[in-house]
Design an enzyme around this catalytic site. Structure first.
Site, PDB file in Angstrom:
ATOM      1  N   ASP A 132       0.632  -1.195  -0.227  1.00  0.00           N
ATOM      2  CA  ASP A 132       0.042   0.065  -0.106  1.00  0.00           C
ATOM      3  C   ASP A 132       0.667   1.114   0.079  1.00  0.00           C
ATOM      4  O   ASP A 132       1.993   1.344   0.445  1.00  0.00           O
ATOM      5  CB  ASP A 132      -1.040  -0.103   1.296  1.00  0.00           C
ATOM      6  CG  ASP A 132      -1.853  -1.086   1.237  1.00  0.00           C
ATOM      7  OD1 ASP A 132      -2.222  -1.681  -0.034  1.00  0.00           O
ATOM      8  OD2 ASP A 132      -2.525  -1.535   2.295  1.00  0.00           O
ATOM      9  N   LYS A 133       0.280   2.357  -0.411  1.00  0.00           N
ATOM     10  CA  LYS A 133       0.847   3.641  -0.432  1.00  0.00           C
ATOM     11  C   LYS A 133       1.716   4.025   0.856  1.00  0.00           C
ATOM     12  O   LYS A 133       2.847   4.284   0.951  1.00  0.00           O
ATOM     13  CB  LYS A 133      -0.111   4.839  -0.843  1.00  0.00           C
ATOM     14  CG  LYS A 133       0.467   6.047  -0.796  1.00  0.00           C
ATOM     15  CD  LYS A 133      -0.550   7.385  -1.075  1.00  0.00           C
ATOM     16  CE  LYS A 133      -0.111   8.568  -0.817  1.00  0.00           C
ATOM     17  NZ  LYS A 133      -1.161   9.494  -0.838  1.00  0.00           N
TER      18      LYS A 133
END
Length: 295
Positions: A132-133
């Site tokens: 994820d970011k």
């Protein structure tokens, strides 16, 4: 374009996705728009296809995409002719998408790494798996298609080593455990994932490393790689990842997103067959927060 159904019983949208290069979402869009015909007639997505049905559909126009190489700072932990291992910083998106056409890991890889596999197309060159970011840590990157296939097969066979550390809410009752709960798109919020009966198999192992009363430091091992898996599973057992605004409480530790770090990555080298393993420290904000919790 048209295809003929050889195995009946599937929903039209699923059959179209399996028989063509269309994704299921694009297949659904075409069906809703009346662009898909079955034996010359418009059908709904839930139509059960029959053997011999002729499905006509639209070949989507290929969008010309040209993502620019950007001199963004990334740490390349290891690199050879077949594979690279990078330490993705927190806050960086892995690959371009509708809302992120620049500033991604792919943009950085295009600048820093000479060759990248083309299996996932122009949007995800070299990308074998994602994090994820706002999750930091290690990712393997394939530099040619042969390496990509072997790395992806090992991931699918659950043979790759992926260990994370996370600061989670609460004091877990057990020192170690296994979470086996299927994950799929949430039926209440389509932007989120959730543990649902119809979800895909998802297995996470955890071990408590340190306890701080209201928080715990845990090590997590992934046996599957579902979207947001660790974040969903930890929230499911009542111990969401600290800093996770999507699956956790608003009152949490201050940081730059969830306190989740992909610390260790191991895999079989696609050319030599050697088992390789890499470990990187968590970001400064993660380490600083741990020091404050220990006090």
């Amino acid at each position: 374009m048209e295809v003929r159904v050889e195995i009946g019983g599937m929903r039209l949208d699923k059959a179209l996705a399996e028989l063509t290069d269309l994704s299921r979402s694009v297949a659904n869009e075409q069906i809703k728009a009346g662009q898909v015909l079955v034996n010359g007639q418009v059908k709904k997505a839930k139509y059960s296809v029959q053997v011999g049905d002729v499905i006509q559909y639209q070949e989507p126009e290929v969008e010309a995409l040209d993502y620019v190489a950007e001199n963004l700072p990334i740490e390349i932990v290891y690199q050879d002719a077949d594979v690279a291992v990078v330490n993705k910083p927190q806050g960086m998106v892995v690959h371009p998408s509708a809302g992120h056409t620049s500033g991604t890991l792919v943009n950085a890889l295009l600048y820093h790494v000479k060759d990248l596999s083309g299996i996932n197309g122009v949007m995800r060159p070299g990308i074998v798996h994602r994090i994820d970011k706002d999750t930091s840590g290690l990712l393997m990157v394939a530099k040619n298609d042969e390496a990509h296939v072997k790395l992806a097969e090992e991931l699918k066979a659950k043979k790759s080593l992926r260990k994370y550390i996370a600061i989670v809410h609460g004091n877990l009752p057990n020192d170690r455990g296994l979470i086996e709960a299927p994950i799929g798109r949430s039926e209440k919020d389509r932007k989120k994932q959730a543990v649902i009966a119809k979800g895909k198999e998802a297995i996470t192992r955890f071990q408590v490393l340190e306890r701080f009363g209201d928080y715990s430091l845990v090590e997590l091992s992934l046996e599957t790689g579902r979207t947001h898996q660790i974040r969903v599973h930890m929230a499911y057992i009542g111990h969401p990842v600290a800093g996770d605004e999507v699956y956790g409480p608003r009152k949490t530790l201050k940081g730059d997103g969830q306190f989740l770090h992909a610390q260790t990555l191991g895999f079989t080298h696609p050319r030599t067959g050697e088992l390789v393993e890499f470990t990187v420290e968590a970001p400064a904000i993660f380490q600083k927060t741990l020091e404050e919790l220990r006090k």
